[in-house]
Scaffold this active site. Structure first.
Site, PDB file in Angstrom:
ATOM      1  CB  SER A  82     -30.862  91.619 -18.559  1.00  0.00           C
ATOM      2  OG  SER A  82     -31.341  90.110 -18.045  1.00  0.00           O
ATOM      3  CG  ASP A 207     -27.442  85.519 -22.849  1.00  0.00           C
ATOM      4  OD1 ASP A 207     -27.711  85.152 -22.018  1.00  0.00           O
ATOM      5  OD2 ASP A 207     -27.959  86.787 -23.221  1.00  0.00           O
ATOM      6  CG  HIS A 235     -27.043  87.971 -19.815  1.00  0.00           C
ATOM      7  ND1 HIS A 235     -28.363  87.864 -20.573  1.00  0.00           N
ATOM      8  CD2 HIS A 235     -27.885  88.504 -18.704  1.00  0.00           C
ATOM      9  CE1 HIS A 235     -29.527  88.186 -20.086  1.00  0.00           C
ATOM     10  NE2 HIS A 235     -29.069  88.811 -19.016  1.00  0.00           N
TER      11      HIS A 235
END
Length: 253
Positions: A82, A207, A235
């Site tokens: 991320s 996601d 995610h």
């Protein structure tokens, strides 16, 4: 000198792991230990997160400098999740002589959606920025929920996330705001284009923050990219698909 917390597991070729926004290394400690069966794993807390001290300026250049100083080996692979993926991309571009290979997990070189690039809607990040000023705790709870939204095992994964996150105090507000500004404004696609190291992209097809078409878009930027799309992953695939991810990382050695 900034104090960067690190946790080191295993032996072998070093892999440095960088977590995402508002998190810390405890979030994926079990995954790190699994990866450490094949290589040395060095988990770093981003500045101002977890057990790391903060920075005067929370920007990519300052973050990268602090992390490079904390890595105890000269050459290593980087795995960023991320926000950590954005940081890892920038670090690999700044010091290619130190980064042997790059793994992007649920990452996007340009997080915000535009007409020519898949990403999260700008109003989602704007909402986090606005809400963060009013209620940090509620903002972080909402963010955790978004990471597992729509998954069959969402309740179990959310519980795992909450337990891991609460191991440390929440990051300071300036670090949280700085991270959101990086996600909102950074575009490191040119950095990705110029990389000459092996690049592995891993993302879930469920996601809610990284659209599944992002992987193919990344591949068009650099022919060295190897793409792995994980079925029924959101995610946080290091919680839901740890064994599969470990296999991908081990095969890339």
């Amino acid at each position: 000198m900034t104090g960067i917390h690190r946790e080191i597991y295993g032996q072998g070729r070093p892999l440095v792991m960088l977590h995402g926004w508002a998190m810390h290394s405890g979030i994926w400690r079990e995954f790190a230990r699994q990866v450490a069966r094949h290589r040395q794993v060095i988990c770093l807390d981003l500045p101002g997160h977890g057990r790391s001290t903060g920075l005067d300026r929370f920007d990519l250049s300052s973050i990268g400098s602090a992390l490079f100083d904390a890595i105890p080996v000269n050459r290593f692979s980087l795995l960023g999740w991320s926000l950590g993926g954005t940081v890892a991309l920038d670090m690999a571009a700044r010091c290619p002589e130190r980064v042997e290979s790059l793994f992007l997990l649920s990452g996007n070189p340009k997080f915000v959606k535009t007409a020519d690039w898949p990403g999260v809607r700008p109003e989602v990040l704007d909402g986090f920025v606005a809400q963060l000023s009013d209620d940090t705790k509620l903002t972080l709870q909402r963010f955790l929920g978004l990471q597992v939204q729509g998954l069959p095992e969402s309740r179990q994964l959310l519980q795992q996330l909450r337990l891991a996150v609460h191991e440390c105090d929440a990051p300071a507000r300036d670090a949280l705001q700085g991270g959101l500004q990086i996600l909102k404004n950074s575009d490191v696609r040119k950095s990705l284009v110029g990389l000459r190291c092996p690049i592995t992209v891993m993302q879930g097809d469920k996601d809610t923050l990284i659209p599944v078409q992002t992987g193919q878009s990344i591949k068009t930027l650099n022919s060295r990219v190897k793409l792995h799309v994980l079925a029924n992953a959101g995610h946080v695939p290091f919680l839901s698909h740890a064994q599969q991810l470990c296999g991908i990382v081990a095969a890339a050695e």
